[in-house]
Design an enzyme around this catalytic site. Structure first.
Site, mmCIF file in Angstrom:
data_model
loop_
_atom_site.group_PDB
_atom_site.id
_atom_site.type_symbol
_atom_site.label_atom_id
_atom_site.label_comp_id
_atom_site.label_asym_id
_atom_site.label_seq_id
_atom_site.Cartn_x
_atom_site.Cartn_y
_atom_site.Cartn_z
ATOM 1 N N CYS A 116 0.866 -1.186 0.000
ATOM 2 C CA CYS A 116 0.000 0.000 0.000
ATOM 3 C C CYS A 116 0.897 1.229 0.000
ATOM 4 O O CYS A 116 1.430 1.626 1.045
ATOM 5 C CB CYS A 116 -0.924 0.015 1.210
ATOM 6 S SG CYS A 116 -1.924 1.521 1.271
ATOM 7 N N CYS A 173 -4.612 5.332 -5.326
ATOM 8 C CA CYS A 173 -3.985 4.048 -5.003
ATOM 9 C C CYS A 173 -2.524 4.162 -5.453
ATOM 10 O O CYS A 173 -2.242 4.238 -6.654
ATOM 11 C CB CYS A 173 -4.704 2.905 -5.722
ATOM 12 S SG CYS A 173 -3.928 1.298 -5.410
HETATM 13 N N1 LIG Z 1 -6.304 -2.615 -2.297
HETATM 14 C C1 LIG Z 1 -4.940 -2.977 -2.479
HETATM 15 C C2 LIG Z 1 -4.028 -2.521 -1.385
HETATM 16 C C3 LIG Z 1 -3.979 -1.063 -1.139
HETATM 17 C C4 LIG Z 1 -3.326 -0.202 -2.198
HETATM 18 C C5 LIG Z 1 -3.149 1.195 -1.709
HETATM 19 N N2 LIG Z 1 -4.274 2.013 -1.593
HETATM 20 C C6 LIG Z 1 -1.948 1.890 -2.294
HETATM 21 O O1 LIG Z 1 -1.844 3.104 -2.087
HETATM 22 O O2 LIG Z 1 -1.083 1.231 -2.867
HETATM 23 C C7 LIG Z 1 -4.792 -4.483 -2.602
HETATM 24 O O3 LIG Z 1 -5.590 -5.258 -2.033
HETATM 25 O O4 LIG Z 1 -3.863 -4.903 -3.291
#
Ligand SMILES: N[C@@H](CCC[C@H](N)C(=O)O)C(=O)O
Length: 290
Positions: free
Chosen positions: A78, A226
């Protein structure tokens, strides 16, 4: 009673990616998927990701970081959450560079090029179909055969796929707002080609140094940002020779700079991390958690 009752937390965000940082470095407490979901409930502290700091397991690191999505699933990476963690621990220790352990490996974080910016070395991307992972062999993951909509007029098709420690599919489009990502996101996230589900991004290459994008996150839904998706998208675009290796990424919540470093293949993500408030978990949140 849950060991998390009355425990303090920090609510933060990384360009609008809603992050809760829970520091358990001075305890042996753990967080169950049920507790992670309870914290994300409307009566709790709604978040996209919960970053849980545990005592370090590897010499030279500051913490082992466990990452929960708001559906209670765990993620190995993340990017936005790591910048929030880095900010908190930099402020606490007065240090400006630290290493953390995640399920995706050791990540180095340091103060960015100007105040308020943080850089995370997200490690090297992976492109092999088993690494992403995909359910069937694709020799070339720059584009894979996957589409939704009518067979002869697909709505979205031929994504690039990349692992940044977590699985990403990037669909190249002219207008990232022209698609109902809330409708197509869950269908694609759970498509059988992705045995561990996937984060789904719509991206448009503006020029060789600028990409706009938005993401439906695995386990969290539509988010304002993300970070790992920004890394995956930048790498996928450079792999297709559509951009340089350093790009400016515009996400709904703000901007990031991503550099895919040629020397060691690592992806460096730079952006801000915002502190919102500190609080304590209401014990009632955990009343019905098994
Ligand atoms: N939802 C993603 C993990 C989180 C990603 C995040 N928000 C970022 O900033 O990289 C997953 O389950 O892979």
């Amino acid at each position: 009673m849950s060991t998390l009752a009355n425990h303090s937390f920090a609510k933060m965000n990384g360009i609008g990616n809603e992050i809760v940082v829970l520091d358990l470095r001075d305890s042996a407490a753990t967080v169950t998927p049920g507790e992670a979901r309870a914290i994300a409930a409307p009566a709790g502290v709604p978040y996209d990701q919960l970053m849980v700091l545990h005592p370090p397991r590897v010499q030279g690191t500051s913490a082992f970081i466990q990452i929960y999505n708001n559906d209670g699933s765990e993620a190995a990476a993340c990017g936005n959450g790591m910048r929030c963690v880095a900010r908190q621990v930099f402020e606490e220790t007065g240090k400006s560079a630290l290493t953390f352990e995640t399920r995706a490996g050791l990540l180095n974080c340091w103060q960015g090029p100007s105040p308020g910016l943080y850089t995370v070395d997200m490690g090297a991307p992976k492109f092999g179909w088993k690494d992403i992972p995909l359910a069937e062999e694709f020799r070339d993951t720059r584009y894979i055969e996957l589409q939704i909509g009518p067979i002869d007029a697909p709505i979205l098709h031929s994504p690039s796929v990349v692992s940044m420690g977590n699985p990403h599919a990037i669909f190249w489009v002219d207008d990232i707002h022209a698609y109902d990502l809330e409708k197509f996101g869950p269908l694609l996230e759970n498509h059988p080609i992705f045995p561990e589900r996937a984060n789904i991004t719509l991206a448009h290459v503006v020029d060789r140094e600028h990409i706009v994008m938005r993401t439906w996150e695995r386990g969290a839904g539509l988010t304002r940002a993300c970070g790992s998706a920004a890394c995956a998208t930048a790498v996928a675009a450079a792999r297709l020779k559509r951009t340089e290796r350093t790009v400016h990424m515009t996400l709904p919540g703000g901007d990031l700079t991503i550099e895919w470093r040629a020397e060691d293949d690592h992806v460096l993500m730079t952006g801000p991390a915002a502190f919102e408030f500190e609080g304590r978990f209401d014990p009632a949140l955990f009343n019905h958690v098994a």
